[in-house]
Design a protein around this motif. Structure first.
Motif, PDB file in Angstrom:
ATOM      1  N   LYS A 126      62.852  15.968  76.282  1.00  0.00           N
ATOM      2  CA  LYS A 126      61.544  16.655  76.631  1.00  0.00           C
ATOM      3  C   LYS A 126      61.230  16.393  78.098  1.00  0.00           C
ATOM      4  CE  LYS A 126      59.653  17.589  71.983  1.00  0.00           C
ATOM      5  NZ  LYS A 126      60.716  16.957  71.416  1.00  0.00           N
ATOM      6  N   GLU A 127      61.618  15.223  78.477  1.00  0.00           N
ATOM      7  CA  GLU A 127      61.284  14.680  80.066  1.00  0.00           C
ATOM      8  C   GLU A 127      62.542  14.908  80.849  1.00  0.00           C
ATOM      9  OE1 GLU A 127      60.222  10.468  79.552  1.00  0.00           O
ATOM     10  OE2 GLU A 127      60.026  10.914  77.403  1.00  0.00           O
ATOM     11  N   CYS A 131      73.286  12.540  77.178  1.00  0.00           N
ATOM     12  CA  CYS A 131      71.843  12.292  77.456  1.00  0.00           C
ATOM     13  C   CYS A 131      71.113  13.087  76.377  1.00  0.00           C
ATOM     14  CB  CYS A 131      71.245  13.102  78.780  1.00  0.00           C
ATOM     15  SG  CYS A 131      71.476  14.808  78.782  1.00  0.00           S
ATOM     16  N   GLY A 132      71.496  13.599  75.268  1.00  0.00           N
ATOM     17  CA  GLY A 132      70.838  14.044  74.136  1.00  0.00           C
ATOM     18  C   GLY A 132      69.991  15.335  74.748  1.00  0.00           C
ATOM     19  N   GLY A 170      64.834  11.651  80.058  1.00  0.00           N
ATOM     20  CA  GLY A 170      64.005  10.861  79.104  1.00  0.00           C
ATOM     21  C   GLY A 170      64.571  10.897  77.864  1.00  0.00           C
ATOM     22  N   GLY A 171      63.856  10.057  76.957  1.00  0.00           N
ATOM     23  CA  GLY A 171      64.443  10.158  75.547  1.00  0.00           C
ATOM     24  C   GLY A 171      65.306   8.747  75.141  1.00  0.00           C
ATOM     25  N   ALA A 172      65.687   8.998  73.838  1.00  0.00           N
ATOM     26  CA  ALA A 172      66.511   7.704  73.302  1.00  0.00           C
ATOM     27  C   ALA A 172      67.533   7.216  74.226  1.00  0.00           C
ATOM     28  CB  ALA A 172      66.909   7.788  72.047  1.00  0.00           C
ATOM     29  N   ALA A 173      68.144   8.169  74.815  1.00  0.00           N
ATOM     30  CA  ALA A 173      69.284   7.783  75.535  1.00  0.00           C
ATOM     31  C   ALA A 173      68.907   7.329  77.121  1.00  0.00           C
ATOM     32  CB  ALA A 173      70.487   8.874  75.621  1.00  0.00           C
ATOM     33  N   CYS A 174      68.252   8.221  77.512  1.00  0.00           N
ATOM     34  CA  CYS A 174      67.269   8.121  78.899  1.00  0.00           C
ATOM     35  C   CYS A 174      68.581   7.643  80.145  1.00  0.00           C
ATOM     36  CB  CYS A 174      66.525   6.777  78.803  1.00  0.00           C
ATOM     37  SG  CYS A 174      65.571   6.817  80.223  1.00  0.00           S
TER      38      CYS A 174
END
Lengths: 228, 228
Positions: B222-223, B216-217, B184-188
């Motif tokens: 965190k997810e 994917c950053g 998850g996150g901005a890139a996801c």
């Protein structure tokens, strides 16, 4: 000029003709002549680059300087210019030959892959849509005629898809929606947050950065699926 | 030694006790004491590195040389060594300080991100599971005591997940299956081909390369969801 009835009749005919033409052009554009339904999708990697505003252009390249065409880009009117700058990061590391993309914009902005950001000594740069630069890190930009200290504008561009309204209608998506892009092949990645950018002048085209391209093996990939 | 009946009885008791212990240890290991079901998942980026065979170790570091521990890795018994080499690519470009991971293996192998491969002048390197190097490109490796021309063994390591049999049972997967990892996150991003590698000594852990991590950053993510 005829009577009001004639005008109504003409308007009716005109509308039918116009609708036919629009439909035909749209279908041809979308490559549906043989009953296929999917618009042709291209996926491209954007290398690190800069967009520049008039004021910074004056400082970096001299008053009144213009960008000169190196090669046109896929989206009409956009081009890679011959002009390049050097960017200096927070720990005095540099990347030379950072190319400027034209035309000029209202704000200067630097788009880096995360790998580039690390090379420059940034701990992080935010993932943003182009133009959304409030609160992002800055950098020092060195051109042949001067130096600009950008207060903000260094971003990692969010993966996005350009499309025109007909293509948006085909996919059933609206401005700022997110779609998924599945890139097949050995790596086989799905990008879950592909931002939809609709403009009448756009051609269907996904832009990702070089990290994303390298991760999914874009240079070899043959299977692309853009999903709502 | 007792009668056959006693033995059977003892075997029955033993099995019950053993099963209880195994169950308890497994549940504790999987963190299920409070009814939670998911084993703890860690996701790590593997920087470019080399695995080395005895023969190449002798040439590069001198006869009988051993790898020395720099720091242990997450998977028990594996470690980053203090030893590094220089790799020379097909167009004479080099990367220095390529770290060797221990312990020694039967075959030498170099694992690069695609970005590294481009830097070295490779047009492409195949995505492979570790050890599967037939027909892959080679490279010249320079060590402090000699030079090895690897005929093959330069790969981009396929993203994979290490797990033990209890964890495999939890996910309902078998050796060589593929799972999905959603970050998850901005890139996801979703990695659709995460290869399953089951070993009794393994700890649940996804390995991706630095291109994948940057795309994917991973440093901010965190997810994580590992899905069948």
């Amino acid at each position: 000029m005829g009577s009001s009835a004639e005008n109504n009749s003409l308007r009716s005919i005109d509308r039918t003709v116009v609708e036919q033409i629009v439909r035909q052009v749209t279908l041809e554009y979308l490559g549906q002549k043989n009953g296929s339904v999917a618009p042709k999708l291209t996926v491209q990697a954007s290398s690190r680059h800069m967009h520049i505003c008039r004021e910074d252009m004056d400082i970096l390249f001299g008053p009144g300087a213009e960008l000169t065409l190196d090669r046109p880009l896929f989206q009409e009117g956009n081009f890679a210019s011959k002009e390049t700058v050097t960017i200096v990061g927070p720990r005095s590391r540099i990347i030379s030959n950072l190319r400027i993309l034209g035309p000029m914009r209202k704000q200067s902005q630097v788009e880096l892959a995360f790998t580039d950001a690390i090379m420059l000594g940034f701990n992080d740069i935010p993932v943003r849509l182009s133009g959304d630069i409030a609160g992002t890190p800055g950098a020092v930009i060195v051109g042949p005629k001067g130096v600009v200290e950008m207060r903000q504008g260094v971003i990692r561009a969010a993966i996005h898809v350009h499309m025109n309204p007909a293509e948006a209608a085909h996919f059933g998506v609206a401005q700022n929606d997110r779609m998924k892009l599945r890139v097949g092949g050995a790596a086989c990645l799905t990008f879950n947050h592909v931002h939809v950018r609709i403009d009448p002048t756009s051609r269907l085209n996904v832009h990702m950065d070089t990290d994303e391209a390298n991760a999914c093996g874009l240079h070899l990939a043959k299977e692309f699926e853009l999903l709502k």
